[in-house]
Design a protein around this motif. Structure first.
Motif, PDB file in Angstrom:
ATOM      1  N   TYR A   1       5.397 -10.264  11.737  1.00 29.32           N
ATOM      2  CA  TYR A   1       5.416 -10.976  10.461  1.00 29.32           C
ATOM      3  C   TYR A   1       6.789 -10.997   9.812  1.00 29.32           C
ATOM      4  O   TYR A   1       6.914 -11.162   8.598  1.00 29.32           O
ATOM      5  N   SER A   2       7.822 -10.839  10.611  1.00 32.30           N
ATOM      6  CA  SER A   2       9.189 -10.841  10.086  1.00 32.30           C
ATOM      7  C   SER A   2      10.060 -11.759  10.929  1.00 32.30           C
ATOM      8  O   SER A   2       9.845 -11.903  12.137  1.00 32.30           O
ATOM      9  N   ARG A   3      11.055 -12.378  10.294  1.00 30.37           N
ATOM     10  CA  ARG A   3      12.023 -13.188  11.033  1.00 30.37           C
ATOM     11  C   ARG A   3      13.008 -12.301  11.786  1.00 30.37           C
ATOM     12  O   ARG A   3      13.683 -12.755  12.702  1.00 30.37           O
ATOM     13  N   LYS A   4      13.076 -11.042  11.407  1.00 30.06           N
ATOM     14  CA  LYS A   4      14.019 -10.133  12.054  1.00 30.06           C
ATOM     15  C   LYS A   4      13.422  -9.607  13.356  1.00 30.06           C
ATOM     16  O   LYS A   4      12.288  -9.156  13.396  1.00 30.06           O
ATOM     17  N   GLY A   5      14.228  -9.650  14.402  1.00 32.04           N
ATOM     18  CA  GLY A   5      13.768  -9.139  15.685  1.00 32.04           C
ATOM     19  C   GLY A   5      12.880 -10.132  16.419  1.00 32.04           C
ATOM     20  O   GLY A   5      12.473 -11.170  15.884  1.00 32.04           O
ATOM     21  N   ARG A   6      12.584  -9.798  17.656  1.00 32.41           N
ATOM     22  CA  ARG A   6      11.715 -10.623  18.506  1.00 32.41           C
ATOM     23  C   ARG A   6      10.464  -9.809  18.806  1.00 32.41           C
ATOM     24  O   ARG A   6      10.507  -8.821  19.543  1.00 32.41           O
ATOM     25  N   ALA A   7       9.347 -10.211  18.224  1.00 37.31           N
ATOM     26  CA  ALA A   7       8.115  -9.435  18.337  1.00 37.31           C
ATOM     27  C   ALA A   7       7.537  -9.516  19.745  1.00 37.31           C
ATOM     28  O   ALA A   7       7.648 -10.537  20.435  1.00 37.31           O
ATOM     29  N   ALA A   8       6.908  -8.446  20.167  1.00 37.04           N
ATOM     30  CA  ALA A   8       6.261  -8.409  21.476  1.00 37.04           C
ATOM     31  C   ALA A   8       5.070  -9.357  21.505  1.00 37.04           C
ATOM     32  O   ALA A   8       4.440  -9.639  20.472  1.00 37.04           O
ATOM     33  N   VAL A   9       4.755  -9.851  22.690  1.00 40.45           N
ATOM     34  CA  VAL A   9       3.552 -10.662  22.876  1.00 40.45           C
ATOM     35  C   VAL A   9       2.334  -9.871  22.408  1.00 40.45           C
ATOM     36  O   VAL A   9       2.209  -8.676  22.680  1.00 40.45           O
ATOM     37  N   LEU A  10       1.454 -10.528  21.650  1.00 41.49           N
ATOM     38  CA  LEU A  10       0.208  -9.946  21.135  1.00 41.49           C
ATOM     39  C   LEU A  10       0.441  -8.858  20.092  1.00 41.49           C
ATOM     40  O   LEU A  10      -0.449  -8.041  19.839  1.00 41.49           O
ATOM     41  N   ALA A  11       1.614  -8.850  19.473  1.00 46.01           N
ATOM     42  CA  ALA A  11       1.886  -7.830  18.455  1.00 46.01           C
ATOM     43  C   ALA A  11       0.944  -7.938  17.262  1.00 46.01           C
ATOM     44  O   ALA A  11       0.757  -6.970  16.520  1.00 46.01           O
ATOM     45  N   SER A  12       0.321  -9.099  17.072  1.00 47.95           N
ATOM     46  CA  SER A  12      -0.611  -9.265  15.949  1.00 47.95           C
ATOM     47  C   SER A  12      -2.040  -8.874  16.322  1.00 47.95           C
ATOM     48  O   SER A  12      -2.937  -8.922  15.472  1.00 47.95           O
ATOM     49  N   ALA A  13      -2.268  -8.478  17.583  1.00 51.45           N
ATOM     50  CA  ALA A  13      -3.625  -8.168  18.047  1.00 51.45           C
ATOM     51  C   ALA A  13      -4.343  -7.085  17.240  1.00 51.45           C
ATOM     52  O   ALA A  13      -5.561  -7.154  17.092  1.00 51.45           O
ATOM     53  N   PRO A  14      -3.654  -6.076  16.702  1.00 47.13           N
ATOM     54  CA  PRO A  14      -4.384  -5.027  15.978  1.00 47.13           C
ATOM     55  C   PRO A  14      -4.934  -5.444  14.623  1.00 47.13           C
ATOM     56  O   PRO A  14      -5.670  -4.671  14.004  1.00 47.13           O
ATOM     57  N   PHE A  15      -4.611  -6.644  14.148  1.00 47.70           N
ATOM     58  CA  PHE A  15      -4.956  -7.002  12.769  1.00 47.70           C
ATOM     59  C   PHE A  15      -6.113  -7.996  12.715  1.00 47.70           C
ATOM     60  O   PHE A  15      -6.201  -8.914  13.526  1.00 47.70           O
ATOM     61  N   GLU A  16      -6.980  -7.783  11.739  1.00 47.67           N
ATOM     62  CA  GLU A  16      -8.116  -8.670  11.495  1.00 47.67           C
ATOM     63  C   GLU A  16      -8.017  -9.255  10.097  1.00 47.67           C
ATOM     64  O   GLU A  16      -7.285  -8.763   9.239  1.00 47.67           O
ATOM     65  N   SER A  17      -8.808 -10.287   9.870  1.00 56.81           N
ATOM     66  CA  SER A  17      -8.837 -10.933   8.562  1.00 56.81           C
ATOM     67  C   SER A  17     -10.260 -10.910   8.014  1.00 56.81           C
ATOM     68  O   SER A  17     -11.209 -10.534   8.709  1.00 56.81           O
ATOM     69  N   LEU A  18     -10.408 -11.334   6.782  1.00 59.90           N
ATOM     70  CA  LEU A  18     -11.729 -11.361   6.164  1.00 59.90           C
ATOM     71  C   LEU A  18     -12.649 -12.350   6.867  1.00 59.90           C
ATOM     72  O   LEU A  18     -13.830 -12.086   7.070  1.00 59.90           O
ATOM     73  N   LEU A  19     -12.096 -13.493   7.251  1.00 64.55           N
ATOM     74  CA  LEU A  19     -12.851 -14.532   7.942  1.00 64.55           C
ATOM     75  C   LEU A  19     -12.225 -14.809   9.298  1.00 64.55           C
ATOM     76  O   LEU A  19     -11.037 -14.591   9.495  1.00 64.55           O
ATOM     77  N   GLU A  20     -13.032 -15.328  10.223  1.00 61.65           N
ATOM     78  CA  GLU A  20     -12.515 -15.683  11.549  1.00 61.65           C
ATOM     79  C   GLU A  20     -13.171 -16.966  12.022  1.00 61.65           C
ATOM     80  O   GLU A  20     -14.373 -17.164  11.869  1.00 61.65           O
ATOM     81  N   GLY A  21     -12.347 -17.842  12.632  1.00 60.65           N
ATOM     82  CA  GLY A  21     -12.872 -19.069  13.200  1.00 60.65           C
ATOM     83  C   GLY A  21     -13.472 -18.833  14.571  1.00 60.65           C
ATOM     84  O   GLY A  21     -13.376 -17.736  15.140  1.00 60.65           O
ATOM     85  N   THR A  22     -14.098 -19.861  15.110  1.00 57.14           N
ATOM     86  CA  THR A  22     -14.672 -19.788  16.446  1.00 57.14           C
ATOM     87  C   THR A  22     -14.010 -20.841  17.330  1.00 57.14           C
ATOM     88  O   THR A  22     -13.316 -21.727  16.839  1.00 57.14           O
ATOM     89  N   ALA A  23     -14.243 -20.744  18.624  1.00 61.05           N
ATOM     90  CA  ALA A  23     -13.598 -21.641  19.579  1.00 61.05           C
ATOM     91  C   ALA A  23     -14.442 -22.867  19.897  1.00 61.05           C
ATOM     92  O   ALA A  23     -14.086 -23.644  20.773  1.00 61.05           O
ATOM     93  N   ASP A  24     -15.552 -23.054  19.181  1.00 63.75           N
ATOM     94  CA  ASP A  24     -16.389 -24.230  19.427  1.00 63.75           C
ATOM     95  C   ASP A  24     -16.673 -25.022  18.158  1.00 63.75           C
ATOM     96  O   ASP A  24     -17.541 -25.902  18.146  1.00 63.75           O
ATOM     97  N   GLU A  25     -15.961 -24.730  17.079  1.00 64.50           N
ATOM     98  CA  GLU A  25     -16.096 -25.479  15.835  1.00 64.50           C
ATOM     99  C   GLU A  25     -14.715 -25.780  15.272  1.00 64.50           C
ATOM    100  O   GLU A  25     -13.757 -25.056  15.512  1.00 64.50           O
ATOM    101  N   VAL A  26     -14.661 -26.838  14.482  1.00 63.96           N
ATOM    102  CA  VAL A  26     -13.429 -27.195  13.786  1.00 63.96           C
ATOM    103  C   VAL A  26     -13.638 -26.959  12.299  1.00 63.96           C
ATOM    104  O   VAL A  26     -14.599 -27.450  11.710  1.00 63.96           O
ATOM    105  N   GLY A  27     -12.750 -26.174  11.706  1.00 64.48           N
ATOM    106  CA  GLY A  27     -12.789 -25.986  10.260  1.00 64.48           C
ATOM    107  C   GLY A  27     -13.802 -24.993   9.748  1.00 64.48           C
ATOM    108  O   GLY A  27     -13.960 -24.840   8.538  1.00 64.48           O
TER     109      GLY A  27
END
Length: 655
Positions: free
Chosen positions: A114-140
């Motif tokens: 989440y920073s412009r500094k440095g080059r983040a590793a692939v999947l570095a955001s994997a440990p984080f979740e959000s309040l809501l999540e989309g699905t892969a078979d619906e839009v919006g």
């Protein structure tokens, strides 16, 4: 009205408490009558004030009636009811276990995505979740993940998230409403500039109502459709971790912040690999939205300096799944023994999503690109047809629209519905926007240099004041050459860009190709220090306020997504129409008008797309028969077959 009722009730009851004269001979009778009168009046006060209170509460409830639900979709109904058991495209009984490994390009020096500094590793955001999540078979549509439910009024002036009681960070601490508010404040104060601008446009206040309830109140003029998805999609981080470590969101660091997701950082070696492991104590493993997902015990990312080295390593078993992005490799490279002997699977799987918007993006911050005639001339000199036949083995189709492969792509001249949006802006938009057909990518002949297009390009460049000198290079009135540098980090693009450069030089353009290392590429693109790069304008089937990150004037000099630096009040106005759309029909019209206008500016040279996933993997993985339309899901809902893996190892083809 309720307050009037309260006042009237109180006055009436008070008057009944006043002692009336009682004509009796006995003083005891007078006292008794007075006492009874007071008692009856108190009853009247209680009843009247009770009625008033009920009336007031009823009035307030009627004025702020809210919907409480397990998911959210601005348009239409949700596919999944509140009591759904699992997502339709997963195998709910998929076994857990094993490792899946993929490759990453170049290197990394940060675990903070989440920073412009440095080059983040692939999947570095994997440990984080959000309040809501989309699905892969619906839009919006999005469903509660950390939130078990959400609540909002009809006007969506606020949203209240109710966090699941069982939600936990990876250290076992509870996810609280205070963590949600802290994360919002963190992004607002230390997040990317463009991200801060987006949040500031939506949110008026964030309130912690109790330990598991947080409320966002929205600014009245914020885009209605994107309010809930914007705040519901924010990652949630641990306030305690940031306070304990003193870390900042805008810094490059190798220690990842703790999250609540199913995977944790296990280990890493810079320049070599990074490994994530599934958290055995993951709090959400039994949620219906998570059943049949996150099936691998370990995800490993192996890093390589270029695609050729990565492919050779794949053949040797250094990693196990490859999504092929090279048409040449797909057509000619898969002729090795592991595939012939049946140890490896090579297949194409359907991709129901839109094209990625991959293109050569011109940096409009540079004066050399200010004239649209120059931009059109450059576009004429890229020969897609020759590239597709000679380099790509005919595997690709040309991109013409930012919403290619969808019903939102503009076509032909604008209809009446589009004209209603475009006409008030016509004097600010490129000429012909109201009458001409939507701009299409130019077509070229079978030779690498199309002479007809070369002549057209030369005419346009001369009209723009770039005249060919004695040395064959074009110069402006100040004697400056039209020098254009392409920067690239992947050797795979050499064969694509070099013929383009040759065509440009044939037209008198001082074109050069500079392949640089990934770290330098990241630095230069983030600081907009380039002429032309290959970029992707990945749009959505329900686009909203995120369009400002790609094309908004406010983000032109700050957003890493607005690589072209487009800044146009007319584009801003069309984006506003998109975000204000209250029906799918209105949205489709607004997107078509925006697409038409963006293409008319000619700041991109669209490349190509393929409507399938090209996948190769060592034969120890399985997936559902039907792939979700909007996600291949190989890291999400595929699974490990232990028996097949054991057979590969016993055959000596894998370690």
């Amino acid at each position: 009205m309720a307050w009037i009722f309260c006042v009237v009730a109180y006055v009436y009851a008070k008057r009944r408490m006043e002692v009336r004269p009682v004509v009796r001979n006995s003083s005891k009778t007078v006292v008794k009558a007075k006492s009874q009168n007071v008692q009856n009046s108190r009853v009247w006060i209680g009843l009247c004030l009770g009625w008033a209170t009920l009336f007031l509460a009823s009035s307030l409830w009627a004025g702020s009636h809210s919907t409480k639900t397990h998911g959210y979709s601005f348009f239409g109904e949700l596919n999944y009811p509140a009591d759904f058991e699992h997502l339709a495209y997963v195998n709910p009984d998929a076994p857990k276990g094993g490792e899946i490994s993929i490759w990453g390009f170049g290197t990394f020096d940060s675990m903070n995505p989440y920073s412009r500094k440095g080059r983040a590793a692939v999947l570095a955001s994997a440990p984080f979740e959000s309040l809501l999540e989309g699905t892969a078979d619906e839009v919006g549509a999005s469903y509660g993940l950390l939130a078990e439910s959400l609540e909002y009024p009809e006007d969506v002036s606020w949203v209240r998230f109710h966090i699941r009681p069982e939600a936990r960070f990876s250290d076992g601490s509870a996810v609280t409403a205070q963590d949600v508010k802290f994360t919002y404040d963190l992004f607002l104060e230390q997040g990317l500039v463009s991200f801060r601008a987006l949040l500031g446009e939506f949110v008026q206040t964030v309130e912690v109502l109790d330990s598991k309830t947080v409320q966002y109140t929205f600014l009245p003029d914020s885009p209605l459709r994107d309010r809930i998805p914007t705040v519901g999609g924010l990652p949630v981080m641990s306030q305690a971790w940031f306070e304990r470590t003193g870390a900042r969101l805008d810094e490059s660091r190798m220690e990842p912040a703790i999250g609540s997701g199913p995977y944790l950082l296990h280990s890493y070696e810079i320049n070599r690999n990074v490994i994530y492991t599934r958290n055995p104590d993951y709090w959400g493993k039994d949620l219906p939205i998570n059943r049949g997902r996150s099936n691998f015990d370990q995800i490993r990312v192996e890093y390589f300096a270029d695609g050729n080295a990565a492919f050779e390593a794949f053949k040797a078993g250094a990693y196990t799944v490859r999504i092929e992005n090279s048409s040449k490799t797909w057509a000619t490279g898969y002729d090795f023994s592991a595939l012939d002997d049946g140890y490896m699977i090579k297949k194409t799987l359907p991709d129901g999503g839109m094209a990625t918007g991959q293109s050569f993006a011109m940096n409009l911050r540079k004066d050399k690109f200010s004239d649209p005639q120059v931009r059109e001339a450059l576009s004429l000199l890229f020969n897609f047809e020759w590239s597709n036949e000679s380099l790509f083995y005919g595997q690709y189709a040309r991109i013409n629209s930012f919403w290619e492969n969808s019903d939102m792509a503009a076509s032909g001249p604008p209809g009446a519905d589009e004209l209603a949006l475009l006409t008030p802006l016509a004097d600010q938009l490129p000429e012909g926007i109201l009458t001409d057909e939507a701009v299409m990518a130019p077509k070229s002949g079978p030779r690498a240099t199309d002479r007809k297009n070369l002549r057209k390009a030369s005419t346009l460049l001369e009209a723009a004041g770039w005249i060919v000198g004695e040395d064959g290079l074009r110069r402006n009135a100040a004697g400056e050459t039209l020098q254009i540098e392409f920067i690239e980090r992947s050797p795979a693009f050499d064969r694509v860009v070099l013929p383009f450069v040759e065509n440009l030089r044939a037209a008198g353009v001082d074109a050069i190709y500079n392949r640089i290392d990934p770290a330098q590429y990241t630095d230069r693109t983030r600081n907009f220090d380039f002429d032309i790069i290959t970029d992707q304008f990945s749009m959505s089937l329900e686009p909203g306020a995120g369009l400002k990150q790609y094309f908004g004037s406010e983000t032109a000099d700050v957003s890493v997504f607005n690589s072209a630096g487009i800044s146009s009040t007319s584009i801003d106005a069309l984006i506003d129409h998109v975000t204000a759309a209250s029906s799918k029909a209105e949205l489709r019209t607004a997107v078509k008008a925006l697409d038409r206008a963006l293409r008319a500016y000619r700041f991109w040279i669209p490349q190509w797309y393929n409507a399938t996933h090209r996948v190769a993997y060592w034969d120890m993985y399985e997936h559902p028969d039907t792939i979700a339309p909007y996600s291949l899901g190989y890291l999400d809902y595929w699974w490990y077959n232990e028996e097949k893996a054991a057979a590969l190892k016993s055959a000596g083809v894998l370690r």
